[in-house]
Motif scaffolding. Structure first.
Motif, mmCIF file in Angstrom:
data_model
loop_
_atom_site.group_PDB
_atom_site.id
_atom_site.type_symbol
_atom_site.label_atom_id
_atom_site.label_comp_id
_atom_site.label_asym_id
_atom_site.label_seq_id
_atom_site.Cartn_x
_atom_site.Cartn_y
_atom_site.Cartn_z
ATOM 1 N N GLU A 13 3.308 -1.160 4.013
ATOM 2 C CA GLU A 13 2.826 0.182 3.668
ATOM 3 C C GLU A 13 3.934 1.205 3.807
ATOM 4 O O GLU A 13 4.763 1.143 4.716
ATOM 5 N N ILE A 25 0.873 -1.177 0.000
ATOM 6 C CA ILE A 25 0.000 0.000 0.000
ATOM 7 C C ILE A 25 0.903 1.217 0.000
ATOM 8 O O ILE A 25 1.653 1.458 0.953
ATOM 9 N N ALA A 75 -3.806 0.553 5.607
ATOM 10 C CA ALA A 75 -3.089 -0.666 5.970
ATOM 11 C C ALA A 75 -3.553 -1.198 7.318
ATOM 12 O O ALA A 75 -3.774 -2.407 7.481
ATOM 13 N N THR A 76 -3.714 -0.318 8.296
ATOM 14 C CA THR A 76 -4.155 -0.742 9.621
ATOM 15 C C THR A 76 -5.567 -1.308 9.564
ATOM 16 O O THR A 76 -5.875 -2.332 10.187
ATOM 17 N N LYS A 106 -1.899 5.894 3.663
ATOM 18 C CA LYS A 106 -1.333 4.544 3.595
ATOM 19 C C LYS A 106 -1.486 3.798 4.920
ATOM 20 O O LYS A 106 -1.964 2.658 4.949
ATOM 21 N N SER A 107 -1.051 4.412 6.000
ATOM 22 C CA SER A 107 -1.120 3.754 7.307
ATOM 23 C C SER A 107 -2.559 3.492 7.715
ATOM 24 O O SER A 107 -2.879 2.439 8.282
ATOM 25 N N ASP A 166 -5.422 -4.724 7.727
ATOM 26 C CA ASP A 166 -4.815 -5.713 8.610
ATOM 27 C C ASP A 166 -5.825 -6.188 9.657
ATOM 28 O O ASP A 166 -5.955 -7.384 9.925
ATOM 29 N N THR A 186 -1.769 -12.321 9.633
ATOM 30 C CA THR A 186 -1.237 -11.134 8.964
ATOM 31 C C THR A 186 0.038 -10.652 9.641
ATOM 32 O O THR A 186 0.297 -10.949 10.810
ATOM 33 N N VAL A 216 1.126 -7.119 4.955
ATOM 34 C CA VAL A 216 0.668 -5.806 4.513
ATOM 35 C C VAL A 216 1.837 -4.843 4.688
ATOM 36 O O VAL A 216 2.223 -4.518 5.804
ATOM 37 N N LEU A 221 1.953 -6.767 9.577
ATOM 38 C CA LEU A 221 2.005 -5.398 9.086
ATOM 39 C C LEU A 221 3.442 -4.897 9.153
ATOM 40 O O LEU A 221 4.110 -5.022 10.188
ATOM 41 N N HIS A 263 5.725 -1.407 8.391
ATOM 42 C CA HIS A 263 5.728 0.030 8.111
ATOM 43 C C HIS A 263 7.092 0.424 7.551
ATOM 44 O O HIS A 263 8.119 0.251 8.222
#
Length: 227
Positions: A135, A28, A40-41, A36-37, A44, A54, A133, A56, A58
């Motif tokens: 991002e 992302i 993505a959050t 984006k965050s 997720d 999942t 994920v 995540l 960053h």
């Protein structure tokens, strides 16, 4: 919370495309403040709540220290684009092992770029069943996108970027941060996007000027199941 309809479509597409024997990496990306965050959050959480595994990641956690990011011999936009993020480390420590070994279980000491200290301790656990994920900015660069199975680009215009930066960044960094956007961040993003156009390299493009009502501009050819 990002628009529920978009999240639901993304979840269906991801579930349909997830290989049974290896992780799926979803990228992302977008310019600064694109959301984006936030997306993505939310994605997720939705995947986890649906019973999925999942992880995540960053990209901001992989900032280079100030001494490496600032290159006085280069214009500021080039410094930002070329040296802000330690992409070789991101690929070496996470993306390459995920692709090669189909699993990762590691703790990394990472940089807090606001304090310029190695004070973040982050654990990453990926198995073949995991949806990763990823991002952050600049994910369309070739050294990163070769690892990404599904790339999502969030599109926003520069007035929206500055409006969001005023709300998000000015309270923490002062009004001078807007000058950095105009002088450094936005020109750097223009250079990057010209070199790596989202229309060519992103699977999904979303007009994200309105968080509550994102508009899909590009979607991959899908089957009835994916829709």
């Amino acid at each position: 919370m990002a628009d529920l309809e978009l999240l639901t479509r993304l979840r269906r597409l991801i579930v349909h495309r997830k290989p049974p024997d290896r992780p799926l990496i979803v990228g992302i990306t977008g310019v600064d403040t694109a959301g984006k965050s936030r997306l993505a959050t939310s994605l997720d959480r939705l995947l986890t709540d649906s019973g999925g595994s999942t992880q995540l990641i960053h990209v901001d956690d992989f900032h280079r220290p100030h001494s490496e990011r600032v290159r006085p011999d280069l214009p500021e936009p080039q410094q930002f684009y070329r040296y802000s993020i330690d992409f070789p480390r991101l690929c070496r420590d996470l993306l390459e092992p995920i692709r090669r070994h189909r699993r990762v279980d590691v703790r990394l000491r990472l940089l807090d770029h606001y304090t310029d200290t190695w004070s973040i301790d982050r654990g990453y656990h990926v198995e073949p069943a995991t949806v990763v994920v990823l991002e952050g900015i600049f994910l369309l660069r070739p050294e990163v996108r070769r690892f990404v199975d599904l790339m999502i680009f969030l599109e926003v215009d520069e007035p929206t970027v500055l409006a969001r930066a005023t709300l998000r960044d000015v309270p923490l960094q002062g009004i001078e941060v807007l000058d950095r956007y105009r002088r450094k961040y936005l020109p750097g993003q223009r250079r990057y996007l010209a070199a790596h156009p989202p229309a060519v390299h992103a699977d999904i493009i979303v007009d994200n000027r309105d968080h509550a009502a994102p508009r899909v501009l590009k979607w991959p050819p899908t089957t009835a199941v994916e829709n």
